[in-house]
Scaffold this active site. Structure first.
Site, PDB file in Angstrom:
ATOM      1  N   CYS A  81       2.964   4.124   5.486  1.00 57.25           N
ATOM      2  CA  CYS A  81       4.225   4.266   4.748  1.00 57.25           C
ATOM      3  C   CYS A  81       4.582   5.743   4.554  1.00 57.25           C
ATOM      4  O   CYS A  81       4.961   6.401   5.504  1.00 57.25           O
ATOM      5  CB  CYS A  81       4.104   3.505   3.432  1.00 57.25           C
ATOM      6  N   HIS A 169       2.699  -1.962   4.673  1.00 57.39           N
ATOM      7  CA  HIS A 169       1.430  -1.834   3.944  1.00 57.39           C
ATOM      8  C   HIS A 169       0.393  -2.858   4.414  1.00 57.39           C
ATOM      9  O   HIS A 169       0.464  -4.016   4.045  1.00 57.39           O
ATOM     10  CB  HIS A 169       1.672  -2.030   2.441  1.00 57.39           C
ATOM     11  N   GLU A 171      -2.646  -3.012   3.515  1.00 56.67           N
ATOM     12  CA  GLU A 171      -3.683  -3.239   2.507  1.00 56.67           C
ATOM     13  C   GLU A 171      -3.366  -4.358   1.524  1.00 56.67           C
ATOM     14  O   GLU A 171      -4.255  -4.888   0.885  1.00 56.67           O
ATOM     15  CB  GLU A 171      -3.971  -1.927   1.746  1.00 56.67           C
TER      16      GLU A 171
END
Ligand code: XMP
Length: 513
Positions: A81, A169, A171
């Site tokens: 990002c 993202h 994660e």
């Protein structure tokens, strides 16, 4: 030493999540500030560097920017990002404000199946976006490898340097295959082996503790909570009888708490345990006190006093051990958008007066909570201790509104025991953050048999949370609520009414005081 991935933190609320995901791949990860000098990073000899996301724009006046030398470290890098914007800023690309913020679910289409990040994954993936600015010109030497509807550069690669960028993202749980993408980076690109396991950590920690402590003695304040319990078991394995644990009964504990701690640590682990029963002293000092902050202050101060006296009686020790965890030591990046500070005065052993001169031993300092639990299980601690819900230092005192008296404590203890029992029996106890009873010292009228009663109210507080900072109330099944209510009213003398707290945090807090 384990192989390491360094994560530079640009202020994203997800930085710690990245670190945890990497560790779930059995690879050690460390979070460093975004501006950590490149030589300092190089000295750690990381296998790879990840640039986290962040709320800023690279063009903002006070944007967090890294040491430009980090691109010369010669190790693979992954920009997530905001991290992609950093590549653009330093390596010849261009970032512009997007027409609109891209936020939420999106579909990623992988165009280059040869890109190692997407090895073993389908060409179409669900991903989570959260960004305003976007890349409009690729940095030098990069090529696009995946796209979304809104972005032709959702994932980019510089093959020669092994630099990778992801606009989304990987994660967060809303990117379901994100773990595999991160796994591909650390194993496939960086070449990390899977050497970060709790068994490995335990061996390493035992050695480190022994070499730091030598033949000196160590004191540990045992609360019965997960962290101090695991620290106690680890230290005991490392140095045996050189460790003395001090357990203070402040008279504000739950039913059987003191017995369980003595049973597990004293009798089972055979740890040298000083059991300080200071209940009377605490209750005497709390007599007549109704203000929540005053209660907390009195309990905190008295705890330190009792603990200090106990350390003197325990004999001369050079070290104090604490169950400090990694999230407590990560230096937070002061960027707008970070969670606010805690608003209640918490009492922890960390606040011991300076006159108590100890060296500190903090063997859990680089672990996350879930890793502490895994370590505890390696060390043979029971599930009852490892997966217990958080319990505040000032104990039941903050769950009795107004004055704390022995009678009220007894009522709350009995009600609380029923809550714990029923939550465990229905399998809800381990699924949620906390579930407990609160005593409201207002009396209301009821009827029992033919008699009129005039008794206290119990409020049920059942919440779910990731870290205690925010929380939502849990929608328990009616059948369970019914059981809790009828058992508490029937079995706990002094209670004739049960209510359910349906407030979230914020604006309410989890504890009532
Ligand atoms: P609040 O009530 O602030 O609680 O929403 C957030 C979390 O912290 C726990 N808590 C404490 N823990 N000492 C502690 O170690 C304290 O004084 C304390 N006060 C609250 C609370 O149980 C919840 O999990």
């Amino acid at each position: 030493m384990s192989e390491e991935i360094v994560i530079l933190d640009f202020g994203s609320q997800y930085t710690q999540v990245i670190a945890r995901r990497i560790r779930e791949c059995s690879v050690y990860s460390t979070i460093l500030r975004y501006d950590t000098p490149a030589p300092e990073i190089a000295a750690r000899r990381p296998k790879g560097v990840i640039l986290s996301g962040g709320p800023a724009s690279v063009y903002a006046k006070d944007a967090p920017l890294p040491d430009p030398e980090i691109f010369e470290l010669g190790v693979p890098m992954l920009g997530i990002c905001f991290g992609i914007q950093i590549f653009a800023q330093y390596l010849g690309g261009k970032v512009e404000p997007g027409q609109e913020r891209e936020y939420g679910k999106g579909t990623l289409t992988v165009k280059d199946a040869g890109c190692p990040l997407f090895r073993g994954l389908p060409a179409s993936l669900q991903v989570w976006n959260s960004h305003g600015d976007r890349l409009t010109k690729l940095p030098n030497g990069f090529k696009p490898v995946a796209v979304t509807d809104n972005s032709a550069y959702a994932s980019i690669e510089h093959k020669g340097k092994q630099f990778y960028g992801l606009q989304f993202h990987p994660e967060v749980v809303h990117t379901p295959r994100g773990r595999e993408i991160l796994g591909n980076f650390v194993h496939g690109v960086c070449g990390c082996s899977k050497d970060w396991t709790m068994r490995h950590y335990r061996d390493q920690a035992l050695e480190e503790i022994r070499s730091r402590v030598g033949s000196e003695r160590v004191i540990l304040g045992l609360s019965g909570g997960v962290d101090s319990s695991v620290a106690a078991a680890l230290l005991h394995e490392a140095i045996g009888d050189q460790l003395t644990c001090i357990f203070v009964n402040n008279g504000l504990l739950r039913a059987r708490e003191a017995e369980v701690v003595q049973e597990v640590f004293g009798r089972h682990f055979k740890i040298k345990l000083f059991y300080e029963n200071a209940s009377k002293l605490f209750l005497k000092r709390l007599n007549g006190v109704t203000d929540p902050e005053r209660k907390r202050k009195i309990i905190g101060r008295t705890f330190i006093e009792v603990f200090e006296q106990a350390t003197k009686r325990a004999g001369k020790a050079r070290f104090l051990a604490q169950g400090t965890l990694y999230p407590d030591v990560i230096e937070s990046v002061p960027i707008a958008g970070n969670p606010a500070a805690l608003i209640k005065s918490h009492h922890n052993v960390g606040g011991l007066p300076k006159r108590m001169k100890f060296g500190l031993v903090e063997p859990l300092k680089c672990l996350f909570k879930d890793e502490v639990r895994k370590l505890g299980s390696e060390l043979g601690l029971p599930r009852e201790i490892l997966f217990r819900q958080p319990f505040p230092g000032p104990g039941l005192a903050v769950r009795i509104l107004g004055e704390v008296t022995p009678k009220r404590l007894e009522i709350l203890r009995n009600a609380d025991a029923i809550v714990v029992e029923e939550m465990k029996a229905s399998d809800w106890y381990y699924k949620i953050w906390q579930s407990f009873a609160v005593l409201l010292p207002v009396r209301s009228v009821g009827v029992m048999g033919d008699e009129r009663t005039y008794d206290y109210t119990i409020a049920l507080r059942v919440v779910d949370s990731q870290d205690g900072m925010t929380a939502d109330w849990v929608k328990l099944p009616f059948a369970l609520l019914e059981k809790l209510s009828s058992r508490i009213i029937n079995e706990v003398k002094g209670v004739n009414r049960v209510c359910l707290d349906i407030s979230s945090k914020p604006p309410a807090t989890i504890e009532w005081e």
